[in-house]
Design an enzyme around this catalytic site. Structure first.
Site, PDB file in Angstrom:
ATOM      1  N   GLU A  28       0.820  -1.222   0.000  1.00 34.14           N
ATOM      2  CA  GLU A  28       0.000   0.000   0.000  1.00 34.14           C
ATOM      3  C   GLU A  28       0.851   1.268   0.000  1.00 34.14           C
ATOM      4  OE1 GLU A  28      -3.713   0.172   0.128  1.00 34.14           O
ATOM      5  OE2 GLU A  28      -2.909   2.032  -0.672  1.00 34.14           O
ATOM      6  N   VAL A  56       2.293   3.503  -3.381  1.00 37.27           N
ATOM      7  CA  VAL A  56       1.601   4.544  -4.167  1.00 37.27           C
ATOM      8  C   VAL A  56       0.810   5.426  -3.221  1.00 37.27           C
ATOM      9  CG1 VAL A  56      -0.052   5.030  -6.018  1.00 37.27           C
ATOM     10  CG2 VAL A  56       1.343   2.942  -6.109  1.00 37.27           C
ATOM     11  N   GLY A  92       1.760   7.106  -0.573  1.00 41.11           N
ATOM     12  CA  GLY A  92       2.151   7.142   0.838  1.00 41.11           C
ATOM     13  C   GLY A  92       1.088   6.561   1.740  1.00 41.11           C
ATOM     14  N   ILE A  98      -2.094   7.091   1.820  1.00 45.71           N
ATOM     15  CA  ILE A  98      -3.476   7.012   1.306  1.00 45.71           C
ATOM     16  C   ILE A  98      -3.830   5.560   0.959  1.00 45.71           C
ATOM     17  CG2 ILE A  98      -5.089   7.916  -0.409  1.00 45.71           C
ATOM     18  CD1 ILE A  98      -2.955  10.006  -1.143  1.00 45.71           C
ATOM     19  N   GLU A 130      13.450  10.807  -3.193  1.00 41.22           N
ATOM     20  CA  GLU A 130      14.179   9.547  -3.281  1.00 41.22           C
ATOM     21  C   GLU A 130      15.660   9.807  -2.988  1.00 41.22           C
ATOM     22  OE1 GLU A 130      12.467   6.498  -4.096  1.00 41.22           O
ATOM     23  OE2 GLU A 130      11.018   7.991  -3.520  1.00 41.22           O
ATOM     24  N   ASP A 149       9.630   8.149 -10.792  1.00 36.84           N
ATOM     25  CA  ASP A 149       8.931   7.647  -9.598  1.00 36.84           C
ATOM     26  C   ASP A 149       7.418   7.580  -9.851  1.00 36.84           C
ATOM     27  OD1 ASP A 149       8.936   7.119  -6.550  1.00 36.84           O
ATOM     28  OD2 ASP A 149       7.522   8.775  -6.775  1.00 36.84           O
ATOM     29  N   LYS A 157       4.783   4.216 -10.087  1.00 37.44           N
ATOM     30  CA  LYS A 157       3.483   4.137  -9.411  1.00 37.44           C
ATOM     31  C   LYS A 157       2.351   3.937 -10.424  1.00 37.44           C
ATOM     32  CE  LYS A 157       5.297   6.869  -5.599  1.00 37.44           C
ATOM     33  NZ  LYS A 157       5.647   8.206  -5.122  1.00 37.44           N
ATOM     34  N   GLY A 202       6.983  11.011   3.261  1.00 33.41           N
ATOM     35  CA  GLY A 202       7.301  11.346   4.651  1.00 33.41           C
ATOM     36  C   GLY A 202       7.290  10.101   5.508  1.00 33.41           C
TER      37      GLY A 202
HETATM   38  N1  HSE Z   1       9.975  10.350  -3.371  1.00 31.73           N
HETATM   39  C1  HSE Z   1       8.609   9.957  -3.253  1.00 31.73           C
HETATM   40  C2  HSE Z   1       7.740  11.205  -3.375  1.00 31.73           C
HETATM   41  C3  HSE Z   1       8.371   9.286  -1.933  1.00 31.73           C
HETATM   42  O1  HSE Z   1       8.285  12.310  -3.316  1.00 31.73           O
HETATM   43  O2  HSE Z   1       6.547  11.069  -3.549  1.00 31.73           O
HETATM   44  C4  HSE Z   1       7.045   8.596  -1.825  1.00 31.73           C
HETATM   45  O3  HSE Z   1       6.909   7.572  -2.759  1.00 31.73           O
END
Ligand code: HSE
Length: 425
Positions: free
Chosen positions: A130, A133, A135, A137, A191, A202, A206, A303
């Site tokens: 979970e 994608v 964080g 949510i 990242e 990134d 996702k 975070g």
């Molecule tokens: N580096 C990613 C972002 C972290 O800034 O969304 C969370 O996947």
């Protein structure tokens, strides 16, 4: 009280430290909710010395992941190493040992998800992600279960907190791009290599996961166009604002007559819409179902603690399944089989677009732009000159035609920028 299930954690970085804190601060609540204890028992990291503000007393500690994945006491393993090499070794070894695996690693899933899902099935265990994608949510859970009876028509996500933070700061504070990115790194959003954030990779990782879950189709990196925010200029943000629009990095996929069109691109959304209101490091995913209509999932996309909540909640789900003998209850991507239909050509997809070329250089860039677009059959809705740039908006047109017009312009060094305008994501 029933026996405890034991968890091993590999990787004590930003999220791993958050996982330790959640176990330490919410352990009693977690046990009450499950009806049995879920214990963090073993932690592995190459660096066990750095003070991360959490105590490691009472855990078995290893500098290598191998003793951890072989620890017979463990039922579940959390992979928070990042990257796709050691992380894959950790996940594979744990699955082969029959342990449930929880990861936040979108890169690993985008590149090797199929292999991990198959291994989990083969070894009678689960893999959950979970946190990969959005964080904190629970949007993957919503797609996997809450909306399982619907046919999803589209998904549009702001799924990179770093990019959203940078774009928000540039617009609201007028701060330079580099300073905003540096702060996003300091805040623990970015990242290890922030290139993956700002160049759209990134978000693409996702989107691969979202396309599988929401649309039931297997896709890979390279199957759809990916652009980042590096070329979004203060002029783009300012002119977009005058047009009632705001720049967001959107990861999108939708069904069209030609098939599923997917992309990661800076996109202009109406300032009055819900996605425009998603600021800072927050993420949001807007899903349109054929029967359910629009639903919106919003929350902290990056975070330490928000992401760690998703990780520990996944551990709880896997722990429950183990206790009930219900391992594999729901397939990781919500479908037993994904379709291998491929994606439609995004360049052939029609939409309104924002086109900017720099005003510097010789000749008349406005005339060249208008003529070039007209030659490719692209009709304009507006044309504006600023001291730095010429900005046009188009009537619905294929992105491929716009790109071809810009490529044919005599001075391609004018650093053109093209962004789709999504009035109704
Ligand atoms: N580096 C990613 C972002 C972290 O800034 O969304 C969370 O996947």
């Amino acid at each position: 009280m029933a026996d405890a299930l034991n968890v091993g954690l590999v990787g004590l970085g930003t999220i791993g430290t958050g996982v330790v804190r959640i176990f330490q601060e919410h352990g009693d609540d977690i046990e009450r909710r499950l009806g049995f204890p879920l214990r963090l028992a073993h932690v592995a990291d190459i660096d066990l010395e750095t003070d991360r503000g959490v105590s490691l007393d009472g855990y078995r500690l290893s500098r290598d992941y191998k003793p951890l994945v072989q620890d017979p006491e463990l039922d579940l393993v959390v992979e928070l190493v990042g990257g796709t090499t050691v992380a894959a070794d950790v996940a594979i070894a744990a699955l082969v040992a029959g342990k449930g695996v929880v990861t936040a690693n979108k890169a690993l899933l985008a590149h090797r998800g199929d292999e991990l899902y198959a291994l989990a099935r083969e070894h009678g265990t689960d893999v959950a992600f979970e946190a990969a994608v959005g964080g904190t949510i629970p949007v993957l859970r919503a797609l996997r279960e809450g909306l399982a009876s619907d046919r999803i028509e589209s998904v549009h996500g702001i799924v990179n907190g770093t990019c959203n933070y940078v774009l928000t700061q540039m617009e609201e504070q007028g701060e330079p791009y580099a300073a905003c990115l540096k702060r996003a790194q300091e805040l623990g959003y970015a990242e290890a290599d922030p290139t993956f954030d700002v160049d759209g990779t990134d978000s693409a990782h996702k989107l691969v996961i979202l396309v599988g879950l929401a649309l039931g189709v297997r896709c890979r990196l390279g199957d759809f166009p990916v652009e980042g925010i590096e070329r979004v200029s203060p002029t783009d943000i300012e002119v977009a604002g005058r047009l009632g629009l705001r720049v967001k990095l959107l990861a999108s996929a939708r069904r069209t007559a030609a098939g599923i069109v997917a992309s990661v691109r800076p996109t202009l959304v109406p300032r009055s819409g819900v996605l425009a209101g998603v600021g800072g490091a927050m993420n949001a995913v807007e899903v349109h179902g054929a029967m359910s209509g629009p639903t919106l999932y919003y929350g902290a996309g990056a975070g330490s603690l928000p992401t760690a909540v998703a990780v520990v909640s996944d551990l709880m789900e896997l722990a429950r399944s183990r206790r009930l003998g219900a391992v594999g209850r729901v397939p990781p991507l919500g479908s037993v089989e994904l379709a291998d239909t491929g994606l439609a050509d995004a360049a052939a997809d029609e939409g309104e677009h924002f086109v900017r070329v720099e005003a510097a250089g010789s000749g008349d860039p406005a005339a060249a732009l208008v003529a070039g677009l007209a030659q490719r059959g692209v009709a304009l809705a507006s044309l504006e000159r600023t001291p730095e740039a010429i900005v046009a908006t188009t009537r619905p047109a294929r992105r491929g035609e716009i790109d071809a017009a810009l490529a044919a312009m005599r001075d391609p060094g004018r650093a053109p920028q093209v962004m789709r305008i999504e009035r109704e994501p």
